[in-house]
Scaffold this motif. Structure first.
Motif, PDB file in Angstrom:
ATOM      1  N   LEU A 392      31.262  44.737  35.834  1.00  0.00           N
ATOM      2  CA  LEU A 392      31.673  43.371  36.156  1.00  0.00           C
ATOM      3  C   LEU A 392      31.955  43.550  37.852  1.00  0.00           C
ATOM      4  O   LEU A 392      31.391  43.099  38.990  1.00  0.00           O
ATOM      5  N   ARG A 393      32.415  44.500  38.369  1.00  0.00           N
ATOM      6  CA  ARG A 393      32.925  44.576  39.708  1.00  0.00           C
ATOM      7  C   ARG A 393      31.646  45.319  40.145  1.00  0.00           C
ATOM      8  O   ARG A 393      31.293  44.827  41.540  1.00  0.00           O
ATOM      9  N   ALA A 394      31.286  46.153  39.621  1.00  0.00           N
ATOM     10  CA  ALA A 394      29.609  47.002  40.238  1.00  0.00           C
ATOM     11  C   ALA A 394      29.174  45.310  40.510  1.00  0.00           C
ATOM     12  O   ALA A 394      27.726  45.611  41.091  1.00  0.00           O
ATOM     13  N   SER A 395      27.964  44.839  39.541  1.00  0.00           N
ATOM     14  CA  SER A 395      27.123  43.651  39.672  1.00  0.00           C
ATOM     15  C   SER A 395      27.511  42.689  40.802  1.00  0.00           C
ATOM     16  O   SER A 395      27.332  40.940  40.396  1.00  0.00           O
ATOM     17  N   GLY A 396      29.543  42.643  41.491  1.00  0.00           N
ATOM     18  CA  GLY A 396      29.540  41.796  42.290  1.00  0.00           C
ATOM     19  C   GLY A 396      30.130  40.393  41.863  1.00  0.00           C
ATOM     20  O   GLY A 396      30.334  39.792  42.352  1.00  0.00           O
ATOM     21  N   ARG A 397      30.775  40.505  40.671  1.00  0.00           N
ATOM     22  CA  ARG A 397      31.589  39.086  39.945  1.00  0.00           C
ATOM     23  C   ARG A 397      33.171  39.599  40.078  1.00  0.00           C
ATOM     24  O   ARG A 397      34.149  40.199  38.605  1.00  0.00           O
ATOM     25  N   LEU A 398      33.271  39.589  40.530  1.00  0.00           N
ATOM     26  CA  LEU A 398      34.850  40.349  41.489  1.00  0.00           C
ATOM     27  C   LEU A 398      36.355  39.393  40.695  1.00  0.00           C
ATOM     28  O   LEU A 398      37.098  40.436  40.465  1.00  0.00           O
ATOM     29  N   VAL A 399      35.996  38.174  41.154  1.00  0.00           N
ATOM     30  CA  VAL A 399      37.040  37.183  40.313  1.00  0.00           C
ATOM     31  C   VAL A 399      37.305  37.523  38.399  1.00  0.00           C
ATOM     32  O   VAL A 399      38.343  37.940  37.720  1.00  0.00           O
ATOM     33  N   ASP A 400      35.732  37.321  38.009  1.00  0.00           N
ATOM     34  CA  ASP A 400      35.776  38.254  36.562  1.00  0.00           C
ATOM     35  C   ASP A 400      36.510  39.411  36.110  1.00  0.00           C
ATOM     36  O   ASP A 400      37.831  39.864  35.021  1.00  0.00           O
ATOM     37  N   ALA A 401      36.008  40.241  37.105  1.00  0.00           N
ATOM     38  CA  ALA A 401      36.328  41.927  36.860  1.00  0.00           C
ATOM     39  C   ALA A 401      38.281  41.240  37.367  1.00  0.00           C
ATOM     40  O   ALA A 401      38.495  42.987  36.270  1.00  0.00           O
ATOM     41  N   GLU A 402      38.959  41.209  37.904  1.00  0.00           N
ATOM     42  CA  GLU A 402      40.057  41.210  38.553  1.00  0.00           C
ATOM     43  C   GLU A 402      40.731  40.587  36.417  1.00  0.00           C
ATOM     44  O   GLU A 402      41.645  41.466  36.342  1.00  0.00           O
ATOM     45  N   THR A 416      48.793  54.859  35.053  1.00  0.00           N
ATOM     46  CA  THR A 416      48.416  54.138  36.205  1.00  0.00           C
ATOM     47  C   THR A 416      46.830  54.251  36.887  1.00  0.00           C
ATOM     48  O   THR A 416      46.745  53.147  37.327  1.00  0.00           O
ATOM     49  N   ALA A 417      45.993  54.503  36.513  1.00  0.00           N
ATOM     50  CA  ALA A 417      44.601  54.675  36.278  1.00  0.00           C
ATOM     51  C   ALA A 417      44.331  53.308  36.310  1.00  0.00           C
ATOM     52  O   ALA A 417      43.497  52.941  37.211  1.00  0.00           O
ATOM     53  N   PHE A 418      44.872  52.156  35.649  1.00  0.00           N
ATOM     54  CA  PHE A 418      44.245  51.313  35.350  1.00  0.00           C
ATOM     55  C   PHE A 418      45.315  49.999  36.229  1.00  0.00           C
ATOM     56  O   PHE A 418      44.266  48.788  36.974  1.00  0.00           O
ATOM     57  N   TYR A 419      46.092  50.319  37.394  1.00  0.00           N
ATOM     58  CA  TYR A 419      46.381  50.274  38.839  1.00  0.00           C
ATOM     59  C   TYR A 419      45.708  50.321  39.843  1.00  0.00           C
ATOM     60  O   TYR A 419      45.343  49.569  40.391  1.00  0.00           O
ATOM     61  N   VAL A 420      44.727  51.685  40.047  1.00  0.00           N
ATOM     62  CA  VAL A 420      43.955  51.840  40.705  1.00  0.00           C
ATOM     63  C   VAL A 420      43.241  50.818  40.238  1.00  0.00           C
ATOM     64  O   VAL A 420      42.828  50.427  41.561  1.00  0.00           O
ATOM     65  N   ASN A 421      42.752  51.133  38.904  1.00  0.00           N
ATOM     66  CA  ASN A 421      41.405  50.370  39.641  1.00  0.00           C
ATOM     67  C   ASN A 421      41.905  48.505  39.625  1.00  0.00           C
ATOM     68  O   ASN A 421      40.596  47.651  39.940  1.00  0.00           O
ATOM     69  N   LEU A 422      42.792  48.177  39.213  1.00  0.00           N
ATOM     70  CA  LEU A 422      42.842  47.010  39.559  1.00  0.00           C
ATOM     71  C   LEU A 422      42.865  46.755  41.214  1.00  0.00           C
ATOM     72  O   LEU A 422      42.444  45.769  41.897  1.00  0.00           O
ATOM     73  N   ASN A 423      43.646  47.582  41.809  1.00  0.00           N
ATOM     74  CA  ASN A 423      43.242  47.743  43.218  1.00  0.00           C
ATOM     75  C   ASN A 423      41.653  47.919  43.865  1.00  0.00           C
ATOM     76  O   ASN A 423      42.290  46.890  44.955  1.00  0.00           O
ATOM     77  N   ILE A 424      41.323  48.617  43.363  1.00  0.00           N
ATOM     78  CA  ILE A 424      39.752  48.366  43.627  1.00  0.00           C
ATOM     79  C   ILE A 424      39.140  46.571  43.617  1.00  0.00           C
ATOM     80  O   ILE A 424      38.450  46.468  44.992  1.00  0.00           O
ATOM     81  N   VAL A 425      39.252  46.438  42.793  1.00  0.00           N
ATOM     82  CA  VAL A 425      38.629  44.785  42.872  1.00  0.00           C
ATOM     83  C   VAL A 425      39.467  44.354  44.188  1.00  0.00           C
ATOM     84  O   VAL A 425      38.916  43.294  45.034  1.00  0.00           O
ATOM     85  N   ARG A 426      40.917  44.248  44.159  1.00  0.00           N
ATOM     86  CA  ARG A 426      41.769  43.660  44.806  1.00  0.00           C
ATOM     87  C   ARG A 426      40.911  43.983  46.765  1.00  0.00           C
ATOM     88  O   ARG A 426      41.145  42.783  47.579  1.00  0.00           O
ATOM     89  N   ARG A 427      40.983  45.008  46.310  1.00  0.00           N
ATOM     90  CA  ARG A 427      40.342  45.257  48.251  1.00  0.00           C
ATOM     91  C   ARG A 427      38.931  44.595  48.135  1.00  0.00           C
ATOM     92  O   ARG A 427      38.432  44.171  49.460  1.00  0.00           O
ATOM     93  N   ALA A 428      37.926  44.941  47.319  1.00  0.00           N
ATOM     94  CA  ALA A 428      36.822  43.897  47.493  1.00  0.00           C
ATOM     95  C   ALA A 428      36.964  42.523  47.960  1.00  0.00           C
ATOM     96  O   ALA A 428      36.025  42.498  48.674  1.00  0.00           O
TER      97      ALA A 428
END
Length: 903
Positions: A392-402, A416-428
């Motif tokens: 979802l994030r890679a396709s640009g659907r950031l709200v759904d990805a979060e 910890t990896a899951f918090y890292v992944n959530l951070n990527i969407v927040r930064r986007a």
């Protein structure tokens, strides 16, 4: 005949009585008898329609109720039930129309407002849904579900405090609504009021003891407030209610592997094979140990033997796919996963990995389809939730990805990896402080987590906290020296740090070469290219910017002007955002187009060698999607870096760094591991890509004051830069400053910029700080562009000149600190190049002191740029090709030395 109406009424009353008692089979023939005598009888038509809806015949209901409305068009209840029938048939737009008609006929019809609100909520019309739910609650204050659904809408509108109030009102009317308590807990958790959230989740479970989502949410809230044991019990209960699919271990070696006793696991696996050499389970056990030890090439042999002995072994194919995927051979991985899923469609691990492979090929539709299929099988699979969120994030659907990344953390809050992944969407989404909180939470769990350290370093750099960023980046590199990504991250932002010495900086680059580059020298092989100085040269470009990207403004002029009679052009192209019009135009100007999406480094090295490339050009440096690992194997006789990154790669395997006399002066050799090769004029041709913006008048004409400005990324905005800009504003009373960048979309970042100016004595009334979706809009609000230092502007500097903005730059280290100087030299504006901070301030103040000259400057600068070498793509192409030819002649005359056996 005179008694017919009375008899008809009696018949109708009898039908209504049977209907009201729930005896539908008796009521229906009575209604039909009424209609046989009075076919247009509105009450009988309506009530028979309601009955049809109640017994699951919505098509009949629509017909009957619609006919009743012909006779009684203002029957609000009939419109309402006709809407319900349309809903049952999936005709949402018709249902909406009927609910609105019901409200028109009876404005206080609470149920119609409620149903209309649900339709609006489902359609994403949140403000309208809020109005409808509020109307339903106003006319029926005890309608608890209206209050709770209002809460759902308010949460989606990010008005969580109001949502909490709505939920509490609804639950006071109906305390048994488990879903309402659960959603109230979610709203409270979103406000980080975890004690109250825990209480709400427990209320949900009191109302429904088998509410799995409430257990998951309870566990997450408990985890957030530090109640690890209680959180574990909550998660265990959730798993009991919805157990995950698990694979059984078949031998002692597998048990040892699961306890990480790999030596014993390997020994017992080999012992099993000594007894039965083709035993698939033993071969599988060997492969799993090798996989755990990341011995992927060896594991491929083991899993290959498994599927050779048992072609229907789905797990064997799946693990073979993992090995191929880890080695970057996505084509082979995709084939292996397809075979695995044909044999075992419910294998969630293979489904999750297939999602990642599909994503690497930008096939987001298939990726999401696979993820949904897997979640049907295993709804609590953290791996499947993660890959769905990533797609979802890679396709640009950031709200759904979060949303889905949050769901992963609910399932596995201790990773910890899951918090890292959530951070990527927040930064986007430019929610940088939320992203920092995610990463800090992850580092509490695993303080040395490499990716979390790397991401937090990048985040600090983006926020301008360079000292902290470099400390974290170096810590990540020390922890994982063989990880190319952590080196890329540190080396990308290292140059933004003010006052960093050359020696200190080059230590980090040499460490990268020692850790990543030199061990690959044992793969260097002699090149069989024909040593003919005059032959048609094969030039290969490698990068990740073959799409609408800032670097396209520099690369496109070259691609359009190559001499294909003398140079054969190969593009080894990656385009992480998918193909677009820029991709297509680049492709049309290449002789050979090789998509590297999903291609492993080894496969790309082989392809470059097989294509007989003479000169290989790195377009990426340490930017995202680079293939420096490929260049480290030296697949072509000659290689050089040009374009993105703009500084040394640090890779001794790359021969040259392409520059120009101002960008990379002769005395800057100590800043490069490559040899500098300068073109006679600019090394950066420029072409505005996709611009329709015409010249705009200087804002000073409209405002009555001069506006300095910048569109630089936040990472470039050090305290030193702010001090100099503030000094310029102090020396030019009445002027203003405009700052636009992506990070300033977040209010807290914007306020931080204002505060930084405030500490330097510049009030907010002199500032305009924000974000423009189109960079042309930002340029239109600036009179004088102030370049950043020590890292100059890139494409934004050229765009600013193209839009007519006089630009002041401070000459610094090559090449990040000389890009502005190179650009201004080429357009004949060397007087705007400062050698010292004092010069920088003086030049800016001098330009601002003559606002009447700004209109002429603004109109002449584009003409200067258009007539300069910078926008002469054909001339640049001849210079570029001449450099390639001279490099080739030099190689032909010198031969080559192949280093083998190192590392």
């Amino acid at each position: 005949m005179t008694d017919q109406p009375a008899s008809l009424q009696a018949l109708l009353q009898q039908a209504v009585s049977e209907h009201g008692a729930g005896r539908f089979a008796k009521a229906e023939p009575l209604y039909r008898e009424v209609l046989s005598r009075a076919p247009k009888h509105p009450v009988a038509l309506y009530l028979l329609g309601v009955l049809a809806l109640q017994v699951g015949r919505p098509e009949t209901a629509v017909e009957l109720i619609s006919n009743s409305l012909v006779e009684q068009p203002d029957n609000a209840e009939a419109h309402y039930n006709l809407g319900n029938a349309c809903l049952a048939l999936g005709r949402a737009s018709d249902a909406e129309r009927e609910f609105r008609e019901a409200i028109r006929c009876q404005p206080d019809y609470a149920a119609a407002h409620y149903n209309l609100g649900n339709l609006e909520k489902d359609a994403g019309q949140l403000e309208a849904a809020e109005r409808s739910f509020r109307a339903a609650a106003r006319y029926a204050p005890d309608l608890a579900q209206a209050w709770c659904n209002l809460g759902l809408v308010l949460v989606e509108l990010d008005r969580k405090e109001e949502a909490v109030a709505a939920y509490r009102t609804g639950l006071s009317k109906a305390p048994e609504l488990a879903e309402g308590h659960n959603n109230l807990g979610n709203a409270l958790a979103g406000l980080e009021r975890y004690d109250e959230a825990v209480a709400s989740y427990r209320e949900a479970l009191s109302a429904n003891a088998v509410f799995g989502a409430a257990y998951r949410n309870l566990g997450t809230a408990l985890q957030k407030r530090g109640d690890e044991k209680d959180a574990a019990r909550a998660f265990r209960q959730a798993l009991l209610l919805d157990p995950a699919i698990a694979e059984n271990c078949v031998n002692f070696a597998t048990i040892q592997r699961m306890s990480k006793a790999y030596e014993f696991a390997s020994r017992w696996s080999r012992f099993a094979l000594s007894i039965r050499p083709d035993y698939p389970a033993a071969l599988m056990a060997c492969g799993l140990v090798q996989l755990a030890l990341k011995e992927f090439e060896v594991a491929i042999d083991s899993f290959g033997a498994v599927v050779q002995a048992d072609p229907r072994n789905a797990a064997g194919w799946g693990n073979l796919g993992i090995c191929r995927q880890e080695l970057g051979d996505m084509d082979a991985a995709r084939d292996a996963y397809r075979r695995a899923l044909c044999l075992e469609p419910a294998a969630t691990a293979s489904i999750a990995n297939s999602v990642l492979v599909s994503q690497s090929f930008l096939d987001f539709d298939r990726a999401l389809l696979l993820a949904r299929r897997g979640l049907v099988v295993e709804p609590l699979s953290a791996a499947l939730l993660t890959v769905r969120a990533d797609a979802l994030r890679a396709s640009g659907r950031l709200v759904d990805a979060e949303y889905w990344k949050r769901a992963v953390i609910c399932v596995a809050p201790g990773d910890t990896a899951f918090y890292v992944n959530l951070n990527i969407v927040r930064r986007a989404q430019s929610r940088l402080h939320d992203a920092e909180r995610d990463l800090r939470r992850g580092l509490i769990i695993s303080p040395g987590h490499t990716k979390a350290l790397m991401q937090l370093g990048e985040l600090f750099a983006e926020l301008g906290r360079l000292d902290e960023a470099v400390v974290l980046g170096r810590k990540a590199v020390r922890g994982a020296p063989d990880n190319v990504m952590v080196h890329n991250s540190l080396l990308f932002y290292l140059h933004y740090k003010p006052k960093l010495s050359t020696a200190e900086m080059m230590r980090d680059y040499r460490f990268f070469d020692d850790a990543i580059g030199r061990p690959l020298r044992n793969r260097w092989r002699p090149h069989s290219n024909r040593r003919d100085p005059r032959k048609r040269l094969r030039i290969g470009y490698v990068g990740a910017g073959f799409h609408w990207h800032s670097s396209a403004s520099f690369f496109m002029p070259l691609m359009k002007n190559h001499d294909h009679a003398r140079y054969e052009i190969f593009c080894y192209a990656s385009y992480p955002r998918g193909e677009d019009c820029i991709t297509q135009e680049m492709r049309s100007n290449a002789d050979h187009w090789i998509s590297t999406m999903g291609m492993s480094n080894d496969a790309l090295v082989k392809r470059i060698r097989d294509d007989g490339i003479d000169i290989l050009v790195d377009l990426a440096g340490h930017t995202k999607g680079n293939r420096l690992r490929v260049f480290a194997e030296k697949p072509a006789p000659v290689s050089f870096h040009w374009l993105d990154h703009g500084v040394t790669t640090g890779l001794s395997a790359i021969d040259y760094f392409l520059g120009d006399p101002v960008f990379t002066p002769e005395d800057s050799a100590d800043l490069f591991t490559e040899k500098i090769w300068n073109l006679p004029k600019s090394v950066f041709p420029f072409e505005p890509i996709g611009w329709t913006q015409t010249e705009t008048p200087p804002p000073a004409e409209l405002n009555g004051y001069v506006t300095f400005g910048s569109v630089a990324r936040a990472v470039k905005l050090s305290d030193d830069v702010f001090k100099v800009w503030a000094e310029i504003l102090h020396q030019t009373p009445g002027t203003r400053f405009s700052l636009f960048n992506h990070a300033c979309r977040e209010p807290s970042v914007r306020q931080d910029m204002i505060d930084r100016f405030g500490r330097l004595g510049i009030g907010s009334e002199r500032l305009s700080i924000g974000f423009c979706t189109q960079s042309q809009e930002a340029y239109a609000q600036i009179d004088i562009m102030l370049d950043t230092f020590p890292h100059n502007n890139g494409v934004t500097g050229f765009e600013g000149i193209y839009m007519g903005l006089p630009t002041v730059t401070l000459r610094g280290k090559a090449a990040i600190g000389t890009l502005g100087s190179s650009m201004l030299t080429q357009i004949g504006r060397a007087e705007w190049i400062a050698e010292t901070v004092e010069d920088y301030v003086r030049i800016a103040c001098e330009i601002a002191s003559d606002p009447l000259a700004l209109p002429e400057l603004r109109s002449s600068l584009r003409r200067d740029l258009l007539s300069s070498p910078v926008m002469d793509g054909a001339s640049f192409a001849r210079d570029f090709e001449a450099a390639c030819r001279d490099m080739w002649v030099k190689w032909c005359s010198e031969g080559e030395v192949v280093h083998q056996g190192e590392g």
